[in-house]
Write an enzyme that holds these catalytic residues in place. Structure first.
Site, PDB file in Angstrom:
ATOM      1  N   HIS A  64      -4.018 -16.574 -12.796  1.00  0.00           N
ATOM      2  CA  HIS A  64      -5.188 -15.684 -12.781  1.00  0.00           C
ATOM      3  C   HIS A  64      -4.758 -14.216 -12.805  1.00  0.00           C
ATOM      4  CE1 HIS A  64      -7.957 -18.902 -11.951  1.00  0.00           C
ATOM      5  NE2 HIS A  64      -7.452 -19.192 -10.765  1.00  0.00           N
TER       6      HIS A  64
ATOM      7  N   HIS B 196      -0.466 -21.006  -9.725  1.00  0.00           N
ATOM      8  CA  HIS B 196      -1.876 -21.047 -10.118  1.00  0.00           C
ATOM      9  C   HIS B 196      -2.500 -19.652  -9.993  1.00  0.00           C
ATOM     10  CE1 HIS B 196      -6.033 -22.858 -10.129  1.00  0.00           C
ATOM     11  NE2 HIS B 196      -6.269 -21.737  -9.472  1.00  0.00           N
ATOM     12  N   GLU B 197      -2.316 -19.033  -8.831  1.00  0.00           N
ATOM     13  CA  GLU B 197      -2.920 -17.725  -8.601  1.00  0.00           C
ATOM     14  C   GLU B 197      -2.296 -16.652  -9.495  1.00  0.00           C
ATOM     15  OE1 GLU B 197      -5.615 -17.410  -7.001  1.00  0.00           O
ATOM     16  OE2 GLU B 197      -5.599 -19.449  -6.224  1.00  0.00           O
TER      17      GLU B 197
HETATM   18 ZN   LIG Z   1      -8.019 -20.646  -9.475  1.00  0.00          ZN
END
Ligand SMILES: [Zn+2]
Length: 287
Positions: A53, A49-50
């Site tokens: 980003h 997830h990170e």
């Molecule tokens: Zn996030």
């Protein structure tokens, strides 16, 4: 001083374990709790997830410093997001998009015989849940950033921030009330945390735009500081300070300190700012 243990590096991004993660893991291990397994199993999902980003941010030329794991997930620290709806929106949506993508990939595998099927089912469910919760339209969640990016295309950054903070306050209020009604302290605490995160974001954006930092902020956010922006432009013109010679970055000349008192701030504003544990204080603590 970093309060996190360095555990690796991916694409120039340092991976860290926050002390609270280590404390939680130690407590769960001592208690012989099965939750420890979840804490560890969540790590790759949080990491992806990170990284969603982080890698999109890198594509836009932003610097991604590190990704830190803490008991409730992870967070990526990067250079300040430009007030550009496309960049901010894509960086924000990339995290939940990774989770929703992983859920879609895992779903067909859930029909395999156990235990593979069961693992795939849980994996898909966790990712679905993580992606969906993060899309709640409230700061500090990704959904808040995505919604602001979308709204900012029409109404400008300050007003879009005010709108999202207004929506976030309803969500925060619902969480606090729900948490108190159902004796779910964690939910109530999260509500409080959301409220504060919205306040902090609003304060930071208003300061950056040289606007009165407090007040005029009902739940809807319609008549906030942005409504006064035009009046201020007409009265006392505010100009973005150009990057000073000598290689000073714009961030360093940002904030209320770089501006003489009176540039949109009342004495009361400045007094309250000095008490607010927010961006102003952080600027001061920066070396
Ligand atoms: Zn996030």
């Amino acid at each position: 001083v970093s309060q996190a243990l360095r555990i690796g590096k991916i694409r120039g991004i340092t991976l860290r374990l926050h002390w609270s993660w280590l404390a939680a893991a130690a407590l769960l291990a001592l208690a012989d709790s099965p939750l420890l397994l979840y804490l560890v199993a969540l790590m790759p999902i949080v990491l992806l997830h990170e990284l969603g980003h982080g890698l999109v941010a890198q594509r836009f030329g932003l610097h991604v410093l590190d990704i830190t794991f803490w008991p409730l997930g992870g967070f990526a620290r990067m250079s300040r997001m430009p007030e550009d709806g496309r960049v901010a929106g894509l960086v924000a949506v990339a995290g939940p998009a990774v989770n929703l993508g992983l859920a879609l990939l895992a779903l067909p595998l859930a029909f395999l015989p156990d235990p593979a099927g069961r693992i795939a089912w849980v994996f898909a469910l966790v990712n679905l849940l993580l992606g969906a919760t993060n899309l709640l339209p409230s700061f500090p969640l990704d959904g808040g950033h995505v919604l602001r990016a979308l709204l900012a295309r029409r109404s400008g950054w300050v007003r879009a921030t005010e709108r999202v903070v207004g929506i976030g306050r309803w969500i925060a209020l619902a969480m606090v009330v729900g948490g108190l009604l159902y004796l779910n302290i964690l939910l109530a605490l999260f509500g409080f945390f959301f409220w504060m995160a919205g306040a902090q974001e609003l304060l930071a954006v208003r300061l950056r735009h040289g606007l009165p930092p407090f007040g005029g902020m009902p739940f809807g956010g319609g008549r906030g500081a942005a409504a006064r922006e035009d009046e201020m432009r007409a009265g006392e013109p505010y100009s973005e300070a150009p990057p000073a010679s000598g290689g000073r970055r714009p961030e360093e000349s940002d904030g209320a300190e770089a501006r003489p008192p009176g540039a949109g701030f009342s004495e009361g504003d400045i007094e309250r700012l000095e008490r607010f544990p927010g961006p102003l204080r952080r600027l001061r603590e920066d070396p």
